[in-house]
Scaffold this motif. Structure first.
Motif, PDB file in Angstrom:
ATOM      1  N   GLY A  63     -34.706  44.924  87.116  1.00  0.00           N
ATOM      2  CA  GLY A  63     -33.666  44.599  88.079  1.00  0.00           C
ATOM      3  C   GLY A  63     -32.273  44.950  87.608  1.00  0.00           C
ATOM      4  O   GLY A  63     -31.325  44.941  88.400  1.00  0.00           O
ATOM      5  N   THR A  64     -32.134  45.274  86.308  1.00  0.00           N
ATOM      6  CA  THR A  64     -30.840  45.642  85.766  1.00  0.00           C
ATOM      7  C   THR A  64     -30.577  47.132  85.900  1.00  0.00           C
ATOM      8  O   THR A  64     -29.474  47.557  86.224  1.00  0.00           O
ATOM      9  N   LYS A  65     -31.585  47.944  85.632  1.00  0.00           N
ATOM     10  CA  LYS A  65     -31.452  49.393  85.715  1.00  0.00           C
ATOM     11  C   LYS A  65     -32.818  49.977  86.019  1.00  0.00           C
ATOM     12  O   LYS A  65     -33.832  49.461  85.556  1.00  0.00           O
ATOM     13  N   VAL A  66     -32.846  51.075  86.770  1.00  0.00           N
ATOM     14  CA  VAL A  66     -34.120  51.619  87.208  1.00  0.00           C
ATOM     15  C   VAL A  66     -34.991  52.016  86.025  1.00  0.00           C
ATOM     16  O   VAL A  66     -36.226  51.921  86.088  1.00  0.00           O
ATOM     17  N   THR A  67     -34.379  52.465  84.911  1.00  0.00           N
ATOM     18  CA  THR A  67     -35.183  52.802  83.739  1.00  0.00           C
ATOM     19  C   THR A  67     -35.834  51.574  83.120  1.00  0.00           C
ATOM     20  O   THR A  67     -36.723  51.697  82.272  1.00  0.00           O
ATOM     21  N   GLY A  68     -35.418  50.380  83.542  1.00  0.00           N
ATOM     22  CA  GLY A  68     -36.056  49.162  83.075  1.00  0.00           C
ATOM     23  C   GLY A  68     -37.493  49.020  83.526  1.00  0.00           C
ATOM     24  O   GLY A  68     -38.197  48.126  83.046  1.00  0.00           O
TER      25      GLY A  68
END
Length: 263
Positions: free
Chosen positions: A205-210
């Motif tokens: 939910g913080t960054k798509v690569t997460g």
């Protein structure tokens, strides 16, 4: 919680203050306070000294006006316009303006508390400190104290690490959630699978690569030969955490993975 406080704070900033105070009170009741142990050797003291110098340089930059393009035109600009207009709305020529990520909502809460955009940069600096702290805790389980301190110093002395801690970015938030999840997943005491799923959901939910977080943590579950019940708890919690973004995207665009994956 940050999503809820941020969204409610758009209607009334005092709600943001109430949510933060309530979270602080709850946290202070559960934290076990203890003074950090004094360095046991000159090498450990020197490593911590280098780490403190690097963190000090990063803090100095974090207190300065934002200089990065992404920070000024995206990560700070979006929540500041939401706070100014008391709603999440589109910005011309920027497709991510209506897709609030978790760290941008944390920026929004900070802006609602401070009444200005620049103090929100300290949120990302704080995530850099969390990454370093988690790395130290993880290293202490496997290395001598001096080498654990050296690991922290090595992390904070990486030029990009110092630079990104100065910016209003999201990378260190995702890195923080991932580091905590990997530390717990590799610990001798098997952590609750639901906690691992929640941390992985926060990273996504913080960054798509997460989205790579559940893949990497899943490898630890395979190595530990997790039972089907643990896999279910992991997947269910992960799904619950990322559900608000997927449901919101589906309702807004008809695509739960928008804007990153085409239907």
């Amino acid at each position: 919680g940050m999503l809820g406080v941020g969204l409610a704070g758009l209607a009334a900033p005092t709600v943001a203050w109430g949510g933060v105070v309530a979270a602080a009170v709850a946290g202070l009741r559960t934290i076990r306070w203890r003074l950090p142990a004094a360095p046991r050797s000159a090498g450990e003291a020197a490593a911590f000294g280098l780490a403190a110098c690097a963190a000090g340089v990063a803090l100095f930059g974090a207190l300065a006006p934002e200089a990065s393009v992404d920070g000024s035109a995206h990560h700070l600009a979006h929540p500041w316009t939401w706070a100014a207009h008391h709603k999440i709305h589109a910005l011309p020529h920027h497709f991510l303006a209506t897709f609030p990520a978790l760290l941008e909502m944390q920026y929004l809460v900070m802006m609602l508390l401070a009444g200005a955009p620049d103090p929100a940069k300290l949120v990302h600096f704080g995530w850099g400190i969390i990454v370093a702290g988690a790395l130290h805790g993880w290293a202490r389980e496997r290395l001598e104290p001096a080498w654990a301190a050296a690991a922290v110093a090595g992390c904070l002395l990486v030029p990009y690490m110092v630079l990104v801690m100065m910016w209003a970015y999201v990378d260190l938030g995702a890195a923080g959630y991932l580091t905590l999840a990997l530390w717990l997943a590799s610990s001798a005491a098997a952590p609750p699978a639901s906690l691992l799923g929640a941390l992985c959901g926060f990273a996504a939910g913080t960054k798509v690569t997460g989205v790579f977080a559940p893949v990497l943590v899943g490898m630890f579950l395979v190595i530990r030969r997790a039972r089907p019940r643990a896999w279910f708890q992991f997947a269910a919690t992960l799904g619950l955490v990322v559900a608000p973004w997927a449901l919101r995207n589906a309702a807004w665009t008809g695509n739960p993975a928008a804007p990153f994956l085409a239907r």
